[in-house]
Design a protein around this motif. Structure first.
Motif, PDB file in Angstrom:
ATOM      1  N   ILE A   1      10.808   8.271  -3.404  1.00  0.00           N
ATOM      2  CA  ILE A   1      10.295   7.172  -4.356  1.00  0.00           C
ATOM      3  C   ILE A   1       9.814   6.214  -3.929  1.00  0.00           C
ATOM      4  CG2 ILE A   1      11.312   5.829  -6.261  1.00  0.00           C
ATOM      5  CD1 ILE A   1      13.815   7.571  -6.033  1.00  0.00           C
ATOM      6  N   LYS A   2       8.493   5.942  -4.310  1.00  0.00           N
ATOM      7  CA  LYS A   2       7.542   4.834  -3.587  1.00  0.00           C
ATOM      8  C   LYS A   2       7.543   3.653  -4.713  1.00  0.00           C
ATOM      9  CE  LYS A   2       4.326   7.907  -0.963  1.00  0.00           C
ATOM     10  NZ  LYS A   2       4.761   7.540   0.019  1.00  0.00           N
TER      11      LYS A   2
ATOM     12  N   LEU B   1      18.452   3.702  -3.927  1.00  0.00           N
ATOM     13  CA  LEU B   1      18.005   4.875  -3.279  1.00  0.00           C
ATOM     14  C   LEU B   1      17.082   4.728  -2.587  1.00  0.00           C
ATOM     15  CD1 LEU B   1      18.316   7.757  -6.017  1.00  0.00           C
ATOM     16  CD2 LEU B   1      19.856   7.022  -4.272  1.00  0.00           C
ATOM     17  N   GLN B   2      15.881   3.815  -3.037  1.00  0.00           N
ATOM     18  CA  GLN B   2      14.769   3.279  -2.164  1.00  0.00           C
ATOM     19  C   GLN B   2      15.044   2.675  -0.906  1.00  0.00           C
ATOM     20  OE1 GLN B   2      12.585   0.882  -5.386  1.00  0.00           O
ATOM     21  NE2 GLN B   2      10.787   2.096  -4.205  1.00  0.00           N
TER      22      GLN B   2
ATOM     23  N   ASP C   1       6.907   6.797  -8.730  1.00  0.00           N
ATOM     24  CA  ASP C   1       5.849   7.457  -7.859  1.00  0.00           C
ATOM     25  C   ASP C   1       6.164   8.067  -6.611  1.00  0.00           C
ATOM     26  OD1 ASP C   1       4.054   6.419  -9.865  1.00  0.00           O
ATOM     27  OD2 ASP C   1       3.854   4.583  -8.644  1.00  0.00           O
ATOM     28  N   THR C   2       5.638   9.409  -6.261  1.00  0.00           N
ATOM     29  CA  THR C   2       6.243  10.124  -4.947  1.00  0.00           C
ATOM     30  C   THR C   2       4.849  10.277  -4.495  1.00  0.00           C
ATOM     31  OG1 THR C   2       5.818  12.404  -6.123  1.00  0.00           O
ATOM     32  CG2 THR C   2       7.988  11.132  -6.451  1.00  0.00           C
ATOM     33  N   SER C   3       5.148  10.770  -3.133  1.00  0.00           N
ATOM     34  CA  SER C   3       3.855  11.179  -2.226  1.00  0.00           C
ATOM     35  C   SER C   3       3.257  12.447  -3.144  1.00  0.00           C
ATOM     36  CB  SER C   3       4.437  11.997  -0.854  1.00  0.00           C
ATOM     37  OG  SER C   3       4.992  13.173  -0.878  1.00  0.00           O
ATOM     38  N   SER C   4       3.488  13.067  -4.022  1.00  0.00           N
ATOM     39  CA  SER C   4       3.059  14.123  -4.681  1.00  0.00           C
ATOM     40  C   SER C   4       2.552  13.949  -6.009  1.00  0.00           C
ATOM     41  CB  SER C   4       3.701  15.419  -4.645  1.00  0.00           C
ATOM     42  OG  SER C   4       4.960  15.168  -5.567  1.00  0.00           O
TER      43      SER C   4
END
Length: 482
Positions: A120-121, A78-79, A143-146
């Motif tokens: 998804i970081k 997915l990344q 980890d996400t942007s939020s």
């Protein structure tokens, strides 16, 4: 004389004899064992290394075919946006509720990742719990942007194996349910480029993969086209936050429809609309009927929005006057009717009509026009007082004076300046202006043939004015006894 003769001896032979004579008994030679031979030792070492390598390779392969490994491969795919690898890790279950349409096949997966990768970081596996021999629960954080979020996958063992040894595991993906409501008169919707037929004017549920999606709302001559990004990653469903908007042509047609509806409302003869289709009222009861007139443009501050059911609603402010005859009063009397309104709009792909108009409260406050100054309002009231004083009647329409007597041959005379201490107010909820003040009028008249003089019974007044969009207009003046 004796002469001894010694024969020379070969040195090598002599040395050998001396050595043999001096050395202990020699040990007989023994042939080395096979395992002691170098070539067999090297072969054994290579075999051991090969065995260790096979064990390590087996462990490595085995770790690649575990529930947590499948989750790790899926999230990594997915990344990177690799739909092929991601799809090979999953098994999609049936929707958990009835749906109008389902977009959960491989083509839909490819289209979703093509429209946008999930946020998804970074990620890490946090737990693996075996539910039974063929089912496991794998927890993870990402980890996400939020910020950091938590998730969990159910992973099931299939009946297949890799290389005849290693079990095949698949993520069980439950479709996300998107709730989409289209307004009447819309032109359909597409999700990640795939057209979906949904009924307008009702909420529809669409099953999609738990990924990021782009929902395209098709435009019409009335409604603008819009694209809404929906991140359904690792979720079970959500409503699509879609707020329809009218095109400039659509807004123009909506304003024309509301004006036409107010023109129909102006044809009513009742002072207080009771049909449910019109908003105007004078706020009190009178006997008889009259005529309504719209003042200014009721769509000047009109806003079109859509309610939770995607019904189009136009809101704004209106101003109207009601003209009627009152017994004993000279001339045509007027009363103001103004306030907020809410008009239900009916949309088609190329037209707008106003179905009904209701009074409405709580609308944004109106801004006072710069042209509607206090002085402009006072000037109109001063002119009205002069007109009122010139009318030879006991009661004069739209004028504040009153004479409580049987009288004929009435003559009024204004005393002083009724605007000297007047105040002007503006109602932001209705758009109505009022001028409050005191006045004095003398009156001479005949009572049963005898001349009389008196003063107006009313000594205070309230003048009502509207801003037409170009200028202030006086509607009426009411008098009261202070």
């Amino acid at each position: 004389e004796m002469n001894a003769e010694v024969q020379p001896v070969e040195s090598s032979t002599a040395d050998a004899v001396i050595v043999d004579a001096l050395s202990p008994a020699a040990t007989p030679a023994v042939r080395p064992q096979i395992w002691q031979q170098r070539r067999y030792q090297v072969s054994a070492l290579l075999a051991l290394v090969a065995a260790v390598g096979l064990v390590a390779a087996n462990n490595l392969l085995a770790r690649q075919y575990t529930p947590d490994a499948v989750v790790r491969q899926y999230l990594s795919a997915l990344q990177s946006g690799d739909a092929t690898i991601a799809w090979n890790q999953v098994e999609v279950s049936a929707p958990t509720a009835p749906v109008v349409a389902t977009l959960t096949d491989r083509a839909a997966f490819q289209a979703a990742l093509g429209a946008g990768k999930p946020d998804i970081k970074a990620f890490s596996i946090t737990s693996t719990t075996n539910i039974d021999a063929s089912t496991a629960s794998v927890g993870f954080s990402y980890d996400t942007s939020s910020g950091t979020k938590e998730g969990k996958f159910i992973v099931q063992r299939s009946g297949e194996t890799h290389f005849g040894l290693y079990p095949v595991w698949h993520l069980v993906i439950t479709p996300a349910l998107l709730q989409i409501t289209l307004p009447k008169g819309s032109n359909g919707v597409s999700i990640d480029g795939k057209a979906v037929a949904l009924p307008p004017g009702a909420q529809s549920t669409v099953a999609v993969l738990p990924l990021a999606h782009k929902v395209q709302f098709n435009g019409t001559p009335i409604l603008t086209s819009q694209t809404v990004a929906v991140d359904a990653s690792f979720s079970f469903g959500q409503p699509v936050a879609f707020q329809p908007q009218l095109t400039p042509a659509g807004l123009a047609k909506a304003k024309a429809a509301v004006k036409a509806a107010f023109a129909v409302c102006a044809q009513q003869t009742s002072p207080n609309a009771d049909s449910g289709a019109c908003p105007q009222t004078i706020g009190y009861s009178i006997s008889g009927s009259g005529n309504w007139k719209v003042v200014g443009d009721p769509t000047q501050d009109m806003v079109v929005s859509f309610d939770k059911d995607m019904n189009a609603v136009a809101t704004g402010h209106y101003q109207m006057t009601f003209a009627f005859q009152e017994s004993g009063v000279q001339g045509v009397q007027h009363s103001p009717g103004s306030g907020g309104y809410s008009a239900a709009l009916a949309l088609t792909p190329d037209a707008v009509t106003a179905a009904s108009i209701q009074p409405a409260d709580g609308l944004p406050a109106l801004a006072r026009s710069a042209g509607a100054s206090d002085q402009a309002a006072k000037n109109l009231v001063a002119q009205a007082f002069k007109r009122c004083a010139a009318v030879r009647a006991q009661y004069v329409a739209d004028c504040p004076q009153a004479l409580l007597s049987l009288a004929t041959n009435v003559r009024w005379a204004l005393v002083g300046n009724p605007l000297s201490a007047a105040t002007v107010e503006f109602d932001q909820n209705s758009g109505q202006f009022t001028v409050h003040g005191n006045f004095a009028m003398n009156v001479s008249y005949s009572f049963l043939g005898y001349p009389k003089t008196d003063r107006s019974f009313n000594t205070t007044y309230v003048a009502y004015l509207f801003w037409s969009g170009k200028s202030l207009q006086l509607v009426t003046m009411d008098g009261a006894n202070s």
